[in-house]
Design a protein around this motif. Structure first.
Motif, PDB file in Angstrom:
ATOM      1  N   TYR A  51       0.826  -1.220   0.000  1.00 51.55           N
ATOM      2  CA  TYR A  51       0.000   0.000   0.000  1.00 51.55           C
ATOM      3  C   TYR A  51       0.856   1.264   0.000  1.00 51.55           C
ATOM      4  O   TYR A  51       0.512   2.268   0.638  1.00 51.55           O
ATOM      5  N   THR A  52       1.960   1.196  -0.725  1.00 49.67           N
ATOM      6  CA  THR A  52       2.767   2.376  -0.990  1.00 49.67           C
ATOM      7  C   THR A  52       2.680   2.692  -2.482  1.00 49.67           C
ATOM      8  O   THR A  52       2.283   1.846  -3.281  1.00 49.67           O
ATOM      9  N   ALA A  53       3.027   3.939  -2.822  1.00 51.10           N
ATOM     10  CA  ALA A  53       2.872   4.363  -4.207  1.00 51.10           C
ATOM     11  C   ALA A  53       4.143   4.994  -4.737  1.00 51.10           C
ATOM     12  O   ALA A  53       4.975   5.509  -3.980  1.00 51.10           O
ATOM     13  N   ARG A  54       4.258   4.945  -6.078  1.00 50.02           N
ATOM     14  CA  ARG A  54       5.351   5.619  -6.783  1.00 50.02           C
ATOM     15  C   ARG A  54       4.740   6.549  -7.811  1.00 50.02           C
ATOM     16  O   ARG A  54       3.714   6.243  -8.410  1.00 50.02           O
ATOM     17  N   GLY A  55       5.409   7.697  -8.009  1.00 46.06           N
ATOM     18  CA  GLY A  55       4.881   8.639  -8.980  1.00 46.06           C
ATOM     19  C   GLY A  55       5.682   9.904  -9.019  1.00 46.06           C
ATOM     20  O   GLY A  55       6.881   9.924  -8.707  1.00 46.06           O
ATOM     21  N   THR A  56       4.991  11.016  -9.366  1.00 43.91           N
ATOM     22  CA  THR A  56       5.654  12.315  -9.507  1.00 43.91           C
ATOM     23  C   THR A  56       4.804  13.381  -8.817  1.00 43.91           C
ATOM     24  O   THR A  56       3.565  13.384  -8.905  1.00 43.91           O
ATOM     25  N   LEU A  57       5.465  14.328  -8.156  1.00 41.59           N
ATOM     26  CA  LEU A  57       4.800  15.439  -7.457  1.00 41.59           C
ATOM     27  C   LEU A  57       5.297  16.759  -8.026  1.00 41.59           C
ATOM     28  O   LEU A  57       6.508  16.994  -8.102  1.00 41.59           O
ATOM     29  N   SER A  58       4.368  17.607  -8.442  1.00 39.92           N
ATOM     30  CA  SER A  58       4.729  18.915  -8.996  1.00 39.92           C
ATOM     31  C   SER A  58       3.927  19.992  -8.265  1.00 39.92           C
ATOM     32  O   SER A  58       2.696  20.059  -8.402  1.00 39.92           O
ATOM     33  N   LEU A  59       4.645  20.819  -7.483  1.00 37.09           N
ATOM     34  CA  LEU A  59       3.999  21.865  -6.680  1.00 37.09           C
ATOM     35  C   LEU A  59       4.378  23.243  -7.215  1.00 37.09           C
ATOM     36  O   LEU A  59       5.483  23.430  -7.743  1.00 37.09           O
ATOM     37  N   PRO A  60       3.482  24.228  -7.090  1.00 32.99           N
ATOM     38  CA  PRO A  60       3.775  25.586  -7.574  1.00 32.99           C
ATOM     39  C   PRO A  60       5.033  26.161  -6.879  1.00 32.99           C
ATOM     40  O   PRO A  60       5.197  26.040  -5.663  1.00 32.99           O
ATOM     41  N   GLY A  61       5.904  26.750  -7.684  1.00 38.36           N
ATOM     42  CA  GLY A  61       7.123  27.372  -7.141  1.00 38.36           C
ATOM     43  C   GLY A  61       8.203  26.376  -6.806  1.00 38.36           C
ATOM     44  O   GLY A  61       9.238  26.775  -6.241  1.00 38.36           O
ATOM     45  N   LYS A  62       7.994  25.080  -7.101  1.00 35.61           N
ATOM     46  CA  LYS A  62       9.010  24.083  -6.780  1.00 35.61           C
ATOM     47  C   LYS A  62       9.221  23.168  -7.981  1.00 35.61           C
ATOM     48  O   LYS A  62       8.337  23.052  -8.842  1.00 35.61           O
ATOM     49  N   GLU A  63      10.397  22.547  -8.004  1.00 32.06           N
ATOM     50  CA  GLU A  63      10.675  21.602  -9.087  1.00 32.06           C
ATOM     51  C   GLU A  63       9.951  20.291  -8.829  1.00 32.06           C
ATOM     52  O   GLU A  63       9.699  19.898  -7.690  1.00 32.06           O
ATOM     53  N   ALA A  64       9.582  19.586  -9.884  1.00 33.80           N
ATOM     54  CA  ALA A  64       8.926  18.285  -9.766  1.00 33.80           C
ATOM     55  C   ALA A  64       9.873  17.277  -9.145  1.00 33.80           C
ATOM     56  O   ALA A  64      11.084  17.295  -9.409  1.00 33.80           O
ATOM     57  N   VAL A  65       9.301  16.406  -8.316  1.00 32.91           N
ATOM     58  CA  VAL A  65      10.119  15.397  -7.634  1.00 32.91           C
ATOM     59  C   VAL A  65       9.504  14.027  -7.859  1.00 32.91           C
ATOM     60  O   VAL A  65       8.300  13.876  -8.064  1.00 32.91           O
ATOM     61  N   LYS A  66      10.391  13.005  -7.813  1.00 33.02           N
ATOM     62  CA  LYS A  66       9.929  11.633  -7.941  1.00 33.02           C
ATOM     63  C   LYS A  66       9.501  11.103  -6.562  1.00 33.02           C
ATOM     64  O   LYS A  66      10.136  11.394  -5.544  1.00 33.02           O
ATOM     65  N   LEU A  67       8.441  10.347  -6.581  1.00 32.13           N
ATOM     66  CA  LEU A  67       7.939   9.758  -5.340  1.00 32.13           C
ATOM     67  C   LEU A  67       8.162   8.257  -5.372  1.00 32.13           C
ATOM     68  O   LEU A  67       7.811   7.579  -6.350  1.00 32.13           O
ATOM     69  N   ARG A  68       8.731   7.723  -4.290  1.00 34.34           N
ATOM     70  CA  ARG A  68       8.952   6.279  -4.186  1.00 34.34           C
ATOM     71  C   ARG A  68       8.578   5.819  -2.768  1.00 34.34           C
ATOM     72  O   ARG A  68       9.078   6.381  -1.786  1.00 34.34           O
ATOM     73  N   GLY A  69       7.705   4.835  -2.704  1.00 38.54           N
ATOM     74  CA  GLY A  69       7.330   4.277  -1.416  1.00 38.54           C
ATOM     75  C   GLY A  69       6.559   5.218  -0.510  1.00 38.54           C
ATOM     76  O   GLY A  69       6.646   5.098   0.715  1.00 38.54           O
ATOM     77  N   VAL A  70       5.818   6.176  -1.105  1.00 37.00           N
ATOM     78  CA  VAL A  70       5.028   7.102  -0.259  1.00 37.00           C
ATOM     79  C   VAL A  70       3.796   6.372   0.283  1.00 37.00           C
ATOM     80  O   VAL A  70       3.186   5.537  -0.393  1.00 37.00           O
ATOM     81  N   GLN A  71       3.413   6.688   1.512  1.00 33.68           N
ATOM     82  CA  GLN A  71       2.287   6.040   2.174  1.00 33.68           C
ATOM     83  C   GLN A  71       1.133   7.019   2.396  1.00 33.68           C
ATOM     84  O   GLN A  71       1.334   8.247   2.361  1.00 33.68           O
ATOM     85  N   PRO A  72      -0.065   6.486   2.638  1.00 36.88           N
ATOM     86  CA  PRO A  72      -1.201   7.369   2.949  1.00 36.88           C
ATOM     87  C   PRO A  72      -0.891   8.231   4.163  1.00 36.88           C
ATOM     88  O   PRO A  72      -0.313   7.759   5.147  1.00 36.88           O
ATOM     89  N   GLY A  73      -1.221   9.509   4.082  1.00 38.12           N
ATOM     90  CA  GLY A  73      -0.943  10.445   5.164  1.00 38.12           C
ATOM     91  C   GLY A  73       0.270  11.319   4.894  1.00 38.12           C
ATOM     92  O   GLY A  73       0.539  12.271   5.641  1.00 38.12           O
TER      93      GLY A  73
END
Length: 216
Positions: free
Chosen positions: A156-178
């Motif tokens: 129940y972990t996820a992998r993907g990409t996060l892109s926030l305003p004013g910040k560079e996109a980052v890779k997500l690995r093993g992120v959990q709910p919360g």
């Protein structure tokens, strides 16, 4: 005697005439009086008969009137008990009007509550959330913050990409709910949260909320 009658024929005729007239008058008077008596008696009997008839009619009419009143009361009782009758309908209409007034008052109160809630919503913090599936992205319509999930693990972990305003996109690995990420947009602070990760049906849920200034 016969000689006197013969010697005085005028007196004889006059006397005979007077006698006949007297007898005739007496007989006629008696007959007339008797006729009047019979007439009055007949009228009296007729009046008594009519009076008796009227009394009988009055008695019959009073009896019929009593029956009609009793029937009227019975019909009125039936009509009152019958839901389709006019008296029952009248009571039903009055009841419905009373309920309608209550509903109108409740609706007016509800409308006032909705207006108040709308006003409170305008001053409350921003919040947006949405579920999505693996291989899709969550995009916040106000801040344009984006999180995309490419894979979900059995843990129940996820992998993907996060892109926030004013910040560079980052890779997500093993992120959990919360998991949360804070950022700013136009001087307002926000928080991106990964609310849910479901490996069984490959669904995810994310949200973006405005952070009150007191919490900064």
């Amino acid at each position: 005697m016969s000689n006197w009658l013969e010697d005085h024929p005028v007196y004889t005729i006059i006397g005979h005439t007077v006698l006949v007239a007297t007898v005739t008058w007496v007989v006629s008077s008696y007959m007339i009086d008797e006729s009047k008596v019979n007439l009055y008696r007949a009228k009296a009997e007729n009046a008594d008969s009519k009076s008796s008839q009227y009394l009988a009619k009055i008695s019959v009419l009073e009896l019929e009137l009593g029956k009609l009143k009793a029937e009227n009361d019975r019909y009125l009782s039936w009509l009152t008990e019958d839901p389709k009758s006019m008296p029952a309908m009248d009571r039903k209409i009055k009841g419905l009007e009373k309920d309608l007034n209550k509903f109108k008052a409740a609706a007016a109160s509800a409308s006032a509550s909705e207006v108040l809630e709308g006003a409170m919503a305008k001053v409350s913090s921003y919040e947006y959330s949405m579920p999505f599936s693996k291989g899709e992205s969550f995009i916040d319509p106000k801040t344009k913050a984006v999180i995309g999930i490419s894979d979900i693990g059995s843990d129940y972990t996820a992998r993907g990409t996060l892109s926030l305003p004013g910040k560079e996109a980052v890779k997500l690995r093993g992120v959990q709910p919360g998991e949360t990420w804070d950022f700013e947009k136009a001087g307002v602070s926000y928080r991106m949260t990964l609310d849910k990760v479901n490996w069984l049906n490959n669904t995810i849920k994310a949200s973006v909320v405005e952070i009150p200034k007191d919490d900064n």
